[in-house]
Enzyme design. Sequence first.
Site, PDB file in Angstrom:
ATOM      1  N   GLU A  15     -67.915 -34.371 -44.016  1.00 15.32           N
ATOM      2  CA  GLU A  15     -66.779 -35.039 -43.361  1.00 15.32           C
ATOM      3  C   GLU A  15     -66.374 -34.258 -42.116  1.00 15.32           C
ATOM      4  OE1 GLU A  15     -66.485 -38.226 -44.007  1.00 15.32           O
ATOM      5  OE2 GLU A  15     -65.928 -37.850 -46.090  1.00 15.32           O
ATOM      6  N   THR A  17     -68.112 -33.802 -39.619  1.00 17.76           N
ATOM      7  CA  THR A  17     -69.276 -33.078 -39.097  1.00 17.76           C
ATOM      8  C   THR A  17     -70.047 -33.921 -38.084  1.00 17.76           C
ATOM      9  OG1 THR A  17     -70.460 -33.856 -41.038  1.00 17.76           O
ATOM     10  CG2 THR A  17     -69.669 -31.579 -41.099  1.00 17.76           C
ATOM     11  N   ALA A 107     -58.942 -48.416 -46.123  1.00 21.95           N
ATOM     12  CA  ALA A 107     -59.194 -47.611 -47.324  1.00 21.95           C
ATOM     13  C   ALA A 107     -60.119 -46.437 -47.026  1.00 21.95           C
ATOM     14  CB  ALA A 107     -59.778 -48.481 -48.426  1.00 21.95           C
ATOM     15  N   LEU A 109     -63.157 -46.818 -46.004  1.00 18.95           N
ATOM     16  CA  LEU A 109     -64.499 -47.233 -46.423  1.00 18.95           C
ATOM     17  C   LEU A 109     -65.242 -47.905 -45.262  1.00 18.95           C
ATOM     18  CD1 LEU A 109     -63.568 -48.684 -49.944  1.00 18.95           C
ATOM     19  CD2 LEU A 109     -64.372 -46.387 -49.382  1.00 18.95           C
ATOM     20  N   SER A 111     -64.391 -50.340 -42.986  1.00 14.51           N
ATOM     21  CA  SER A 111     -64.386 -51.792 -42.802  1.00 14.51           C
ATOM     22  C   SER A 111     -64.616 -52.148 -41.332  1.00 14.51           C
ATOM     23  CB  SER A 111     -63.068 -52.387 -43.295  1.00 14.51           C
ATOM     24  OG  SER A 111     -61.978 -51.772 -42.634  1.00 14.51           O
ATOM     25  N   GLU A 144     -66.583 -50.310 -30.952  1.00 17.07           N
ATOM     26  CA  GLU A 144     -65.430 -49.718 -31.643  1.00 17.07           C
ATOM     27  C   GLU A 144     -64.757 -48.661 -30.755  1.00 17.07           C
ATOM     28  OE1 GLU A 144     -66.290 -48.774 -35.696  1.00 17.07           O
ATOM     29  OE2 GLU A 144     -64.197 -48.258 -36.107  1.00 17.07           O
ATOM     30  N   ASP A 156     -70.384 -43.912 -39.544  1.00 21.27           N
ATOM     31  CA  ASP A 156     -70.106 -45.171 -40.229  1.00 21.27           C
ATOM     32  C   ASP A 156     -71.123 -46.259 -39.882  1.00 21.27           C
ATOM     33  OD1 ASP A 156     -67.865 -43.668 -40.879  1.00 21.27           O
ATOM     34  OD2 ASP A 156     -66.632 -44.593 -39.335  1.00 21.27           O
TER      35      ASP A 156
HETATM   36  C1  GLA Z   1     -64.179 -41.479 -39.626  1.00 18.46           C
HETATM   37  C2  GLA Z   1     -65.076 -41.632 -38.404  1.00 18.46           C
HETATM   38  C3  GLA Z   1     -66.449 -41.003 -38.676  1.00 18.46           C
HETATM   39  C4  GLA Z   1     -66.312 -39.589 -39.203  1.00 18.46           C
HETATM   40  C5  GLA Z   1     -65.306 -39.544 -40.345  1.00 18.46           C
HETATM   41  C6  GLA Z   1     -65.035 -38.148 -40.815  1.00 18.46           C
HETATM   42  O1  GLA Z   1     -64.655 -42.244 -40.676  1.00 18.46           O
HETATM   43  O2  GLA Z   1     -65.235 -42.985 -38.094  1.00 18.46           O
HETATM   44  O3  GLA Z   1     -67.225 -41.050 -37.507  1.00 18.46           O
HETATM   45  O4  GLA Z   1     -65.958 -38.713 -38.172  1.00 18.46           O
HETATM   46  O5  GLA Z   1     -64.071 -40.131 -39.986  1.00 18.46           O
HETATM   47  O6  GLA Z   1     -66.181 -37.611 -41.388  1.00 18.46           O
END
Ligand code: GLA
Length: 370
Positions: A15, A17, A107, A109, A111, A144, A156
């Site tokens: 996370e 990273t 959440a 996740l 979306s 985005e 993501d």
């Molecule tokens: C969000 C961002 C990702 C990532 C995470 C943390 O989800 O969209 O690119 O940086 O935070 O790991």
Amino acid sequence: MDRWIAPGRVNIIGEHTDYNDGFVLPIALSLGVVCAAEPRADRRVRLTSVQRPGELIDCSLNALGAQRDQLPGWARYPLGVVHEFVRRGLPVGGVRLDLGGTVPIGAGLSSSAALCCAVALTLRDLFAPDLGKRALIDIARAAENHFAGVPTGVLDHSASILCTAGHALFLDVRAFNSANAGATEQIPFDLAANDLALLVADTGQPHDLSDGAYAERRAQCEAAAAALGLVSLRDADADDPARLTDEVLRRRATHVVTENARVLAVAQRLRAGADPRVAGPLLTASHDSLRDDFEVSTPALDLAVTAALEHGAHGARMIGGGFGGSVLALVDHAAVDRVRRAVLDRFAAEALAAPRVFPVEPAAGARRLT
Ligand code: GLA
């Protein structure tokens, strides 16, 4: 109309990273955004969403950039993707896009990434069939970042497009950004064979990446790398953070350096066929680091992690950007009900709204449904 789906994701570990050129290890969810679409004879985009009943957005394909500021926030994600096709000079015509799906919003996740990926895949199949997966990821992320105005990293969108069922996706972000071989690897992640389950607890406290705290963390990581004379924190050794005199930067760098090491350790163990339970303590260490060094957790996320661990989870941690969203817990299949109950009871005892607790499995990435 034909339909496409792009899934949300859960990051097993890694996370904050991705924007430090580091390592991540996500799975795709069976929850996804579904896009039903058909080409139109004119050059207009007509957009609806089941989450916005009664709203119909009708725009000229050529005026999307000029109209951006008048568009409602939710429409900037799908229309940002259409705009990105136009901006890149890719073939794209008028189109009807009807959005629906099952990924909970806010959440943690992904979306929004699922939404952008679903539309990118739809437009690829309808208008630009030669586009590769890498281009889809770039287009979804650009929409985005630049059109919706949310400064996410590449985690993501890569997860939504590249993940495969039954696997965790190991992604070396620096190698991926340089298009190097070996940047991605599908690592078998078989929960059922090990009598294991992954539980997500959605605290219901929405996280919002556009609120500035995420951008601030990114800036702090860049400042820490610069102070160390490095291109990015990916290049920092274990003892480098201690060289930083600024205490906040030192803690941010410590998280990134230790988190990258944890991703490599989990990936290496799963790759070697180890029992996934060995990842548990690393997940919990990731949470501690996100809470103490990176300071992106919340009391509700901490509560869910503690409740899960006290009732037998092998490991648990907040997932995604933080400041709200969800927790992930690795639990024995036989302990799923106990852990779910424990989290619900603990929230009730603190007079917090009931979280949504549900199991997830490594599912397939974005694809055409019909
Ligand atoms: C969000 C961002 C990702 C990532 C995470 C943390 O989800 O969209 O690119 O940086 O935070 O790991």
